[in-house]
Write a protein that holds these residues in place. Structure first.
Motif, PDB file in Angstrom:
ATOM      1  N   UNK A   1       6.452  -0.144 -12.965  1.00 10.73           N
ATOM      2  CA  UNK A   1       6.977  -0.894 -11.819  1.00 10.73           C
ATOM      3  C   UNK A   1       7.526   0.059 -10.761  1.00 10.73           C
ATOM      4  N   UNK A   2       8.320   1.044 -11.193  1.00  7.39           N
ATOM      5  CA  UNK A   2       8.893   2.002 -10.241  1.00  7.39           C
ATOM      6  C   UNK A   2       7.798   2.876  -9.623  1.00  7.39           C
ATOM      7  N   UNK A   3       6.772   3.212 -10.443  1.00  9.66           N
ATOM      8  CA  UNK A   3       5.657   4.005  -9.912  1.00  9.66           C
ATOM      9  C   UNK A   3       4.949   3.246  -8.798  1.00  9.66           C
ATOM     10  N   UNK A   4       4.810   1.924  -8.985  1.00  6.92           N
ATOM     11  CA  UNK A   4       4.162   1.087  -7.979  1.00  6.92           C
ATOM     12  C   UNK A   4       4.982   1.062  -6.686  1.00  6.92           C
ATOM     13  N   UNK A   5       6.310   0.881  -6.822  1.00  5.56           N
ATOM     14  CA  UNK A   5       7.178   0.843  -5.628  1.00  5.56           C
ATOM     15  C   UNK A   5       7.187   2.187  -4.903  1.00  5.56           C
ATOM     16  N   UNK A   6       7.328   3.278  -5.666  1.00  3.03           N
ATOM     17  CA  UNK A   6       7.358   4.601  -5.043  1.00  3.03           C
ATOM     18  C   UNK A   6       6.001   4.952  -4.422  1.00  3.03           C
ATOM     19  N   UNK A   7       4.932   4.476  -5.037  1.00  2.00           N
ATOM     20  CA  UNK A   7       3.594   4.714  -4.487  1.00  2.00           C
ATOM     21  C   UNK A   7       3.473   4.110  -3.083  1.00  2.00           C
ATOM     22  N   UNK A   8       4.117   2.968  -2.895  1.00  4.42           N
ATOM     23  CA  UNK A   8       4.120   2.353  -1.563  1.00  4.42           C
ATOM     24  C   UNK A   8       4.815   3.221  -0.540  1.00  4.42           C
ATOM     25  N   UNK A   9       5.866   3.958  -0.969  1.00  3.53           N
ATOM     26  CA  UNK A   9       6.622   4.804  -0.033  1.00  3.53           C
ATOM     27  C   UNK A   9       5.884   6.106   0.260  1.00  3.53           C
ATOM     28  N   UNK A  10       5.329   6.738  -0.790  1.00  2.89           N
ATOM     29  CA  UNK A  10       4.786   8.087  -0.595  1.00  2.89           C
ATOM     30  C   UNK A  10       3.304   8.099  -0.250  1.00  2.89           C
ATOM     31  N   UNK A  11       2.635   6.937  -0.357  1.00  4.67           N
ATOM     32  CA  UNK A  11       1.214   6.916  -0.024  1.00  4.67           C
ATOM     33  C   UNK A  11       0.848   5.817   0.973  1.00  4.67           C
ATOM     34  N   UNK A  12       1.242   4.568   0.663  1.00  3.99           N
ATOM     35  CA  UNK A  12       0.810   3.441   1.497  1.00  3.99           C
ATOM     36  C   UNK A  12       1.438   3.520   2.890  1.00  3.99           C
ATOM     37  N   UNK A  13       2.761   3.693   2.973  1.00  3.97           N
ATOM     38  CA  UNK A  13       3.426   3.740   4.284  1.00  3.97           C
ATOM     39  C   UNK A  13       2.968   4.936   5.121  1.00  3.97           C
ATOM     40  N   UNK A  14       2.855   6.152   4.543  1.00  2.00           N
ATOM     41  CA  UNK A  14       2.320   7.259   5.347  1.00  2.00           C
ATOM     42  C   UNK A  14       0.905   7.008   5.851  1.00  2.00           C
ATOM     43  N   UNK A  15       0.048   6.453   4.975  1.00  4.54           N
ATOM     44  CA  UNK A  15      -1.326   6.161   5.393  1.00  4.54           C
ATOM     45  C   UNK A  15      -1.345   5.116   6.499  1.00  4.54           C
ATOM     46  N   UNK A  16      -0.536   4.103   6.370  1.00  4.76           N
ATOM     47  CA  UNK A  16      -0.416   3.053   7.390  1.00  4.76           C
ATOM     48  C   UNK A  16       0.029   3.661   8.722  1.00  4.76           C
ATOM     49  N   UNK A  17       1.008   4.582   8.670  1.00  8.98           N
ATOM     50  CA  UNK A  17       1.506   5.235   9.887  1.00  8.98           C
ATOM     51  C   UNK A  17       0.413   6.054  10.570  1.00  8.98           C
ATOM     52  N   UNK A  18      -0.372   6.773   9.760  1.00 10.65           N
ATOM     53  CA  UNK A  18      -1.434   7.600  10.330  1.00 10.65           C
ATOM     54  C   UNK A  18      -2.498   6.729  10.997  1.00 10.65           C
TER      55      UNK A  18
ATOM     56  N   UNK B   1      11.821  10.919  -0.122  1.00 10.46           N
ATOM     57  CA  UNK B   1      10.641  10.095   0.156  1.00 10.46           C
ATOM     58  C   UNK B   1      10.655   9.444   1.541  1.00 10.46           C
ATOM     59  N   UNK B   2      11.836   9.212   2.089  1.00  6.59           N
ATOM     60  CA  UNK B   2      11.934   8.397   3.305  1.00  6.59           C
ATOM     61  C   UNK B   2      11.324   9.059   4.536  1.00  6.59           C
ATOM     62  N   UNK B   3      11.239  10.406   4.545  1.00  8.47           N
ATOM     63  CA  UNK B   3      10.685  11.089   5.728  1.00  8.47           C
ATOM     64  C   UNK B   3       9.181  11.246   5.709  1.00  8.47           C
ATOM     65  N   UNK B   4       8.526  10.829   4.621  1.00 10.92           N
ATOM     66  CA  UNK B   4       7.084  11.044   4.504  1.00 10.92           C
ATOM     67  C   UNK B   4       6.246  10.281   5.524  1.00 10.92           C
ATOM     68  N   UNK B   5       6.561   9.011   5.833  1.00 10.51           N
ATOM     69  CA  UNK B   5       5.752   8.318   6.848  1.00 10.51           C
ATOM     70  C   UNK B   5       5.749   9.026   8.202  1.00 10.51           C
ATOM     71  N   UNK B   6       6.939   9.481   8.656  1.00  8.79           N
ATOM     72  CA  UNK B   6       6.997  10.217   9.929  1.00  8.79           C
ATOM     73  C   UNK B   6       6.228  11.532   9.837  1.00  8.79           C
TER      74      UNK B   6
ATOM     75  N   UNK C   1       2.540  10.918  10.015  1.00  6.64           N
ATOM     76  CA  UNK C   1       2.158  10.488  11.353  1.00  6.64           C
ATOM     77  C   UNK C   1       1.984  11.681  12.285  1.00  6.64           C
ATOM     78  N   UNK C   2       2.788  12.736  12.080  1.00 12.32           N
ATOM     79  CA  UNK C   2       2.734  13.907  12.953  1.00 12.32           C
ATOM     80  C   UNK C   2       1.490  14.770  12.720  1.00 12.32           C
ATOM     81  N   UNK C   3       0.768  14.510  11.624  1.00  9.38           N
ATOM     82  CA  UNK C   3      -0.426  15.322  11.362  1.00  9.38           C
ATOM     83  C   UNK C   3      -1.470  15.188  12.460  1.00  9.38           C
TER      84      UNK C   3
END
Length: 581
Positions: free
Chosen positions: A171-188, A301-306, A309-311
């Motif tokens: 469950x935690x892996x699923x939630x963290x996956x959303x932060x470190x992969x899904x949100x950054x990909x969405x931002x890009x 983890x919180x700074x990964x989407x930004x 996005x900068x890539x």
């Protein structure tokens, strides 16, 4: 290009990737230290939460909280220590890499300098030297390092929770996956396109604004000023709308990120209350420990989407650097011994492919000790020939050799054999002594005074307040044109090169100063090879041979006396130069 992911750009990179292997130990150390910093931060809150809860329940024995006390101190010290060392190591790695990148870039710019003026504007060059290198620096410090550290933490946390409960770890892996992969990909995907649009609109505004400020009088005279203002306002509004959409998306994404972190806290509260319900001392001891540890780890983890996005900014910088030509220079060759003859064989040179030939099948032999004048109109190719003789340029075809070695292969060692006096010799903002010793750093003061006497500047130097220690203004403005040329000649005499190239050194001087300077040049350099690039015939009788270049080819060659007697074209040039026509 805009839709290509950063990892694909890096896959074809020849500028940055080579440094991975070269500094891999430092990079691995920086990543491990970054992981330890966040581990200590999380462990500090974990042990602190347990200690507070355990102490509040009045333990029967102080030894029950002794270990948490020690761990709290250890992790409390470890967190800032690892953070400090991680910053030192990571910045040291990045600064080493970027310093080598700058060196590589300077080398490329130097070798390609002749072509850069045509291909790039000054702003492009400054952007490469400053902005693009800084972007690559930020790519590692703000994107790659934090992302790798976050993934290491992610794996560690999932495995750690799996020891207690595999379903909860999933469950935690699923939630963290959303932060470190899904949100950054969405931002890009979403904001990356907006960033590209923002960049295009800014470039359009800068370009149009520059052009129209320069041509503002045309707008005013044609009474179309309001038309440009209206256009500018429309583009400005598009830019502001795009930036507003960027900010709006960022707010929504950050809210979603905080919501996921909040759900993780609630899940931990529920899980710990169930997992440790039978624990001696109460579940509250572990509830506080697990829940409090979430907050410092969330920072990782919180700074990964930004960062992701900068890539979009970084990949353009990497692309621009990789578009530059890279020169793999062979070690410079050293001329072993004389005679220092210059041989030019079937020389062809053009600055760009399919452009006109600046020099076309030029052949010339300059034996050591000869005095040769190269005449020609502006743009005829004589200055290009001088650059090829110095080895600053590489021939398109044919070759230029000094003592049997191609001059472009001699590299910086060419200054040991060829001295140059240019139209405007440059003097540096330092003492007269230091300016002269540029020719020979080992020269003693007696040698300096000797060459000053030879070039006719000894009295001037002696009359100055501090003699040889007198400071020279920037660019040597306190000296006249003739005096600056004499100082340049003194440098040549200290260096004692066998060949001296005079690149129109008398341009802009009055006739009396010019003749005096020419007399000094040829008196002091009488034992050396002299190649005199000029379009002016005053003093030409001192030369042994004169060649004339027109449209990249040798049109005439001979001694000044022979040409004056037999060549009608030379006779006409001489008459024009003397003001007889």
């Amino acid at each position: 290009m805009h839709n290509i992911p950063l990892f694909k750009v890096l896959a074809k990179d020849t500028w940055v990737k080579p440094f991975f292997k070269h500094y891999k130990k430092t990079m691995i150390a920086a990543l491990l230290l970054g992981f330890m910093m966040f581990f200590c931060a999380g462990a500090l809150m974990f042990t602190s939460g347990f200690l507070i809860s355990r102490s509040a329940s009045i333990p029967e024995n102080i030894l029950l909280v002794y270990v948490p006390i020690v761990l709290t101190r250890a992790f409390g010290i470890g967190r800032p220590v690892f953070r400090y060392i991680e910053r030192l190591v990571s910045h040291n790695w990045v600064l080493k890499m970027t310093s080598q990148l700058r060196l590589k870039l300077y080398t490329t710019l130097e070798k390609e300098a002749v072509f850069f003026k045509k291909r790039y504007s000054l702003g492009d060059i400054l952007g490469l030297l400053a902005e693009d290198i800084n972007h690559i620096q930020n790519l590692y410090l703000r994107t790659i390092f934090p992302t790798i550290i976050a993934w290491i933490l992610y794996i560690f946390l999932v495995i750690g929770l799996g020891v207690f409960s595999i379903p909860f770890a999933c469950l935690m892996a699923f939630m963290l996956f959303g932060i470190i992969f899904v949100l950054p990909l969405w931002s890009v995907v979403v904001n990356g396109a907006r960033q590209e649009k923002e960049k295009q609109l800014k470039n359009e505004l800068y370009s149009e604004l520059t052009d129209n400020v320069i041509g503002v009088s045309d707008w005013i005279f044609s009474q179309r000023g309001q038309e440009y203002v209206n256009w500018h306002a429309q583009v400005e509004k598009k830019l502001q709308d795009t930036q507003a959409n960027l900010r709006k998306f960022n707010r929504r994404r950050d809210f979603l990120l905080q919501l996921i972190i909040g759900l993780m806290v609630v899940a931990l509260l529920f899980w710990t209350s169930q997992q440790f319900i039978g624990d001696h001392g109460g579940a509250a001891n572990w509830i506080a420990a697990f829940v409090l540890s979430v907050f410092p780890l969330a920072d990782a983890f919180s700074g990964l989407p930004d960062a992701a996005q900068e890539t979009n900014i970084y990949k353009d910088s990497i692309k621009r650097l990789n578009d530059l030509p890279v020169f793999s220079e062979a070690p410079p060759k050293k001329v072993q011994e004389g005679p220092f003859d210059i041989e030019i064989q079937h020389l062809v040179f053009q600055y760009e492919e399919n452009s006109r030939k600046v020099l076309d099948d030029v052949s010339l032999m300059v034996p050591q000790g000869e005095k040769l004048a190269i005449l020609g109109r502006s743009g005829s190719g004589k200055s290009t020939l001088a650059s090829l003789i110095r080895g600053d340029l590489t021939p398109t075809n044919g070759n230029v050799q000094l003592a049997g070695i191609a001059t472009e292969q001699i590299g910086d060692n060419i200054s040991e054999y060829i001295g140059v006096i240019q139209q405007v010799p440059y003097l540096f903002h330092t003492t007269i002594l230091n300016n002269l010793r540029i020719g020979n750093e080992q020269a003693d003061v007696a040698q300096v005074w000797e060459v000053l006497e030879r070039v006719g500047l000894k009295q001037l130097a002696e009359s100055l307040p501090d003699g040889l220690n007198t400071m020279v203004d920037e660019a040597g403005l306190r000296f006249s044109g003739g005096e600056r040329h004499r100082i340049a000649l003194a440098r040549i005499l200290l260096k004692d090169t066998p060949i001296v190239l005079l690149d129109e050194p008398t341009v802009g001087l009055d006739p009396i100063t010019e003749q005096a300077l020419i007399d000094t040049f040829f008196e002091q350099l009488k034992e050396k090879t002299i190649i005199w690039i000029t379009h002016h015939l005053q003093g030409i009788e001192k030369m042994q041979r004169v060649v004339f270049i027109e449209d990249g080819q040798l049109e005439m060659s001979g001694s000044p006396l022979e040409l004056a007697n037999n060549n009608s074209r030379y006779q006409k040039l001489k008459a024009i130069d003397e003001g007889k026509i």
